[in-house]
Design a protein around this motif. Sequence first.
Motif, PDB file in Angstrom:
ATOM      1  N   VAL A  18      41.912  28.565  44.078  1.00 44.42           N
ATOM      2  CA  VAL A  18      42.843  29.463  44.788  1.00 44.42           C
ATOM      3  C   VAL A  18      43.199  30.648  43.902  1.00 44.42           C
ATOM      4  CG1 VAL A  18      45.206  29.668  45.690  1.00 44.42           C
ATOM      5  CG2 VAL A  18      43.771  27.732  46.355  1.00 44.42           C
ATOM      6  N   ARG A  19      43.488  30.412  42.608  1.00 45.30           N
ATOM      7  CA  ARG A  19      43.816  31.516  41.698  1.00 45.30           C
ATOM      8  C   ARG A  19      42.660  32.497  41.584  1.00 45.30           C
ATOM      9  NH1 ARG A  19      46.891  27.542  38.270  1.00 45.30           N
ATOM     10  NH2 ARG A  19      44.934  27.057  37.281  1.00 45.30           N
ATOM     11  N   TRP A  20      41.441  31.972  41.436  1.00 49.04           N
ATOM     12  CA  TRP A  20      40.266  32.841  41.301  1.00 49.04           C
ATOM     13  C   TRP A  20      40.021  33.612  42.589  1.00 49.04           C
ATOM     14  CZ3 TRP A  20      35.603  32.401  44.005  1.00 49.04           C
ATOM     15  CH2 TRP A  20      34.611  33.289  43.591  1.00 49.04           C
ATOM     16  N   ARG A  21      40.073  32.951  43.711  1.00 46.96           N
ATOM     17  CA  ARG A  21      39.746  33.568  45.006  1.00 46.96           C
ATOM     18  C   ARG A  21      40.781  34.617  45.418  1.00 46.96           C
ATOM     19  NH1 ARG A  21      36.185  35.219  48.313  1.00 46.96           N
ATOM     20  NH2 ARG A  21      36.391  34.612  50.462  1.00 46.96           N
ATOM     21  N   SER A  22      42.039  34.411  45.081  1.00 45.47           N
ATOM     22  CA  SER A  22      43.112  35.303  45.535  1.00 45.47           C
ATOM     23  C   SER A  22      43.360  36.475  44.592  1.00 45.47           C
ATOM     24  CB  SER A  22      44.404  34.518  45.690  1.00 45.47           C
ATOM     25  OG  SER A  22      44.888  34.131  44.411  1.00 45.47           O
ATOM     26  N   GLY A  23      42.732  36.480  43.441  1.00 47.08           N
ATOM     27  CA  GLY A  23      42.923  37.585  42.514  1.00 47.08           C
ATOM     28  C   GLY A  23      44.122  37.433  41.587  1.00 47.08           C
ATOM     29  N   THR A  24      44.614  36.225  41.420  1.00 47.65           N
ATOM     30  CA  THR A  24      45.704  35.990  40.468  1.00 47.65           C
ATOM     31  C   THR A  24      45.203  36.322  39.065  1.00 47.65           C
ATOM     32  OG1 THR A  24      46.788  34.318  41.808  1.00 47.65           O
ATOM     33  CG2 THR A  24      47.170  34.206  39.437  1.00 47.65           C
ATOM     34  N   ARG A  25      46.011  37.085  38.329  1.00 52.35           N
ATOM     35  CA  ARG A  25      45.622  37.505  36.983  1.00 52.35           C
ATOM     36  C   ARG A  25      46.683  37.076  35.974  1.00 52.35           C
ATOM     37  NH1 ARG A  25      41.369  37.577  38.929  1.00 52.35           N
ATOM     38  NH2 ARG A  25      40.282  39.378  39.717  1.00 52.35           N
ATOM     39  N   ILE A  26      46.218  36.530  34.854  1.00 52.96           N
ATOM     40  CA  ILE A  26      47.108  36.168  33.749  1.00 52.96           C
ATOM     41  C   ILE A  26      46.687  37.008  32.551  1.00 52.96           C
ATOM     42  CG2 ILE A  26      47.907  34.343  32.215  1.00 52.96           C
ATOM     43  CD1 ILE A  26      47.219  32.348  34.440  1.00 52.96           C
ATOM     44  N   ARG A  27      47.607  37.857  32.055  1.00 56.73           N
ATOM     45  CA  ARG A  27      47.306  38.713  30.907  1.00 56.73           C
ATOM     46  C   ARG A  27      48.280  38.376  29.787  1.00 56.73           C
ATOM     47  NH1 ARG A  27      48.503  44.786  31.562  1.00 56.73           N
ATOM     48  NH2 ARG A  27      50.472  44.095  30.745  1.00 56.73           N
ATOM     49  N   CYS A  28      47.727  37.985  28.651  1.00 48.65           N
ATOM     50  CA  CYS A  28      48.539  37.646  27.479  1.00 48.65           C
ATOM     51  C   CYS A  28      48.222  38.602  26.342  1.00 48.65           C
ATOM     52  CB  CYS A  28      48.253  36.218  27.015  1.00 48.65           C
ATOM     53  SG  CYS A  28      48.760  34.946  28.161  1.00 48.65           S
ATOM     54  N   ARG A  29      49.281  39.138  25.719  1.00 49.10           N
ATOM     55  CA  ARG A  29      49.137  39.954  24.507  1.00 49.10           C
ATOM     56  C   ARG A  29      50.102  39.404  23.474  1.00 49.10           C
ATOM     57  NH1 ARG A  29      49.707  46.094  26.208  1.00 49.10           N
ATOM     58  NH2 ARG A  29      49.432  45.631  28.381  1.00 49.10           N
ATOM     59  N   GLY A  30      49.646  39.305  22.266  1.00 49.11           N
ATOM     60  CA  GLY A  30      50.472  38.741  21.209  1.00 49.11           C
ATOM     61  C   GLY A  30      49.906  37.400  20.782  1.00 49.11           C
ATOM     62  N   SER A  31      50.759  36.539  20.220  1.00 46.14           N
ATOM     63  CA  SER A  31      50.264  35.266  19.698  1.00 46.14           C
ATOM     64  C   SER A  31      51.231  34.131  19.980  1.00 46.14           C
ATOM     65  CB  SER A  31      50.045  35.375  18.188  1.00 46.14           C
ATOM     66  OG  SER A  31      51.275  35.644  17.557  1.00 46.14           O
ATOM     67  N   GLY A  32      50.705  32.915  19.950  1.00 48.16           N
ATOM     68  CA  GLY A  32      51.515  31.708  20.070  1.00 48.16           C
ATOM     69  C   GLY A  32      52.035  31.423  21.464  1.00 48.16           C
ATOM     70  N   HIS A  33      51.406  31.943  22.497  1.00 55.12           N
ATOM     71  CA  HIS A  33      51.870  31.712  23.870  1.00 55.12           C
ATOM     72  C   HIS A  33      51.307  30.395  24.389  1.00 55.12           C
ATOM     73  CE1 HIS A  33      53.228  35.774  23.762  1.00 55.12           C
ATOM     74  NE2 HIS A  33      52.008  36.270  23.730  1.00 55.12           N
ATOM     75  N   ARG A  34      52.082  29.722  25.265  1.00 56.37           N
ATOM     76  CA  ARG A  34      51.614  28.512  25.931  1.00 56.37           C
ATOM     77  C   ARG A  34      51.818  28.681  27.428  1.00 56.37           C
ATOM     78  NH1 ARG A  34      54.717  23.944  22.938  1.00 56.37           N
ATOM     79  NH2 ARG A  34      54.769  23.218  25.066  1.00 56.37           N
ATOM     80  N   VAL A  35      50.762  28.468  28.182  1.00 52.34           N
ATOM     81  CA  VAL A  35      50.810  28.561  29.634  1.00 52.34           C
ATOM     82  C   VAL A  35      50.352  27.235  30.210  1.00 52.34           C
ATOM     83  CG1 VAL A  35      49.915  29.732  31.685  1.00 52.34           C
ATOM     84  CG2 VAL A  35      50.358  31.044  29.604  1.00 52.34           C
ATOM     85  N   ASP A  36      51.188  26.618  31.053  1.00 50.98           N
ATOM     86  CA  ASP A  36      50.832  25.368  31.705  1.00 50.98           C
ATOM     87  C   ASP A  36      51.094  25.524  33.195  1.00 50.98           C
ATOM     88  OD1 ASP A  36      50.259  22.814  32.493  1.00 50.98           O
ATOM     89  OD2 ASP A  36      52.082  21.925  31.664  1.00 50.98           O
ATOM     90  N   ALA A  37      50.018  25.716  33.953  1.00 53.23           N
ATOM     91  CA  ALA A  37      50.131  25.886  35.399  1.00 53.23           C
ATOM     92  C   ALA A  37      48.961  25.204  36.089  1.00 53.23           C
ATOM     93  CB  ALA A  37      50.169  27.363  35.745  1.00 53.23           C
ATOM     94  N   ALA A  38      48.535  24.061  35.562  1.00 55.68           N
ATOM     95  CA  ALA A  38      47.300  23.433  36.011  1.00 55.68           C
ATOM     96  C   ALA A  38      47.304  23.061  37.483  1.00 55.68           C
ATOM     97  CB  ALA A  38      47.023  22.198  35.163  1.00 55.68           C
ATOM     98  N   ASP A  39      48.407  22.601  38.009  1.00 53.07           N
ATOM     99  CA  ASP A  39      48.475  22.108  39.384  1.00 53.07           C
ATOM    100  C   ASP A  39      49.059  23.120  40.360  1.00 53.07           C
ATOM    101  OD1 ASP A  39      47.372  19.742  40.031  1.00 53.07           O
ATOM    102  OD2 ASP A  39      49.209  18.579  39.980  1.00 53.07           O
ATOM    103  N   ALA A  40      49.530  24.256  39.886  1.00 51.46           N
ATOM    104  CA  ALA A  40      50.224  25.227  40.738  1.00 51.46           C
ATOM    105  C   ALA A  40      49.233  26.039  41.559  1.00 51.46           C
ATOM    106  CB  ALA A  40      51.074  26.154  39.883  1.00 51.46           C
ATOM    107  N   LEU A  41      49.582  26.302  42.811  1.00 53.56           N
ATOM    108  CA  LEU A  41      48.770  27.144  43.679  1.00 53.56           C
ATOM    109  C   LEU A  41      49.338  28.555  43.632  1.00 53.56           C
ATOM    110  CD1 LEU A  41      48.289  24.758  46.706  1.00 53.56           C
ATOM    111  CD2 LEU A  41      46.604  25.380  44.993  1.00 53.56           C
ATOM    112  N   LEU A  42      48.693  29.428  42.870  1.00 54.04           N
ATOM    113  CA  LEU A  42      49.152  30.799  42.679  1.00 54.04           C
ATOM    114  C   LEU A  42      48.187  31.726  43.411  1.00 54.04           C
ATOM    115  CD1 LEU A  42      49.825  30.571  38.846  1.00 54.04           C
ATOM    116  CD2 LEU A  42      51.434  30.145  40.708  1.00 54.04           C
ATOM    117  N   SER A  43      48.685  32.410  44.420  1.00 55.29           N
ATOM    118  CA  SER A  43      47.833  33.258  45.237  1.00 55.29           C
ATOM    119  C   SER A  43      48.282  34.711  45.122  1.00 55.29           C
ATOM    120  CB  SER A  43      47.909  32.791  46.695  1.00 55.29           C
ATOM    121  OG  SER A  43      47.095  33.591  47.501  1.00 55.29           O
ATOM    122  N   GLY A  44      47.469  35.526  44.446  1.00 58.33           N
ATOM    123  CA  GLY A  44      47.777  36.946  44.303  1.00 58.33           C
ATOM    124  C   GLY A  44      48.963  37.229  43.407  1.00 58.33           C
ATOM    125  N   VAL A  45      49.207  36.398  42.419  1.00 56.92           N
ATOM    126  CA  VAL A  45      50.327  36.550  41.497  1.00 56.92           C
ATOM    127  C   VAL A  45      49.848  37.267  40.234  1.00 56.92           C
ATOM    128  CG1 VAL A  45      52.071  35.310  40.134  1.00 56.92           C
ATOM    129  CG2 VAL A  45      51.388  34.440  42.374  1.00 56.92           C
TER     130      VAL A  45
END
Length: 138
Positions: A18-45
Amino acid sequence: MKPGPLRGMLHRVRARWVRWRSGTRIRCRGSGHRVDAADALLSGVTIEIEGTGNRLVIGAQTRMWGGSIKIHGRNLLCEVAGYCQLRNTELTVEDEGSRLILLGSVSGTGCRLLAGEGGLVHIGNDCMMSVDADVRNT
């Protein structure tokens, strides 16, 4: 009831598709970030994380359509618990040490939440936010 390992894997695969198909983009700049959204349905976010040591947690079965998540600063936390439903919602965490926490089953459409200046915005279980609601700690 807790899903079995196969069902959990299928949820994660569906969420990534769903994330890939809807164009959801995650952009990280800097260091030491943690992202946990494995089960979330993010559409166009749109998700932007900048700075150092920031953390984004989006719980199981949470659904977001449109909107954005912006985390800019140091040692910030944005946590959206499971089973939330957010449409065209803006979540912003900025400065240093700020926290934005949404507990389970929160729903909202077209609202804005901002945590800044090292403060906390905490939305409880099963809250509903309307269009153009603006919640800030600053």
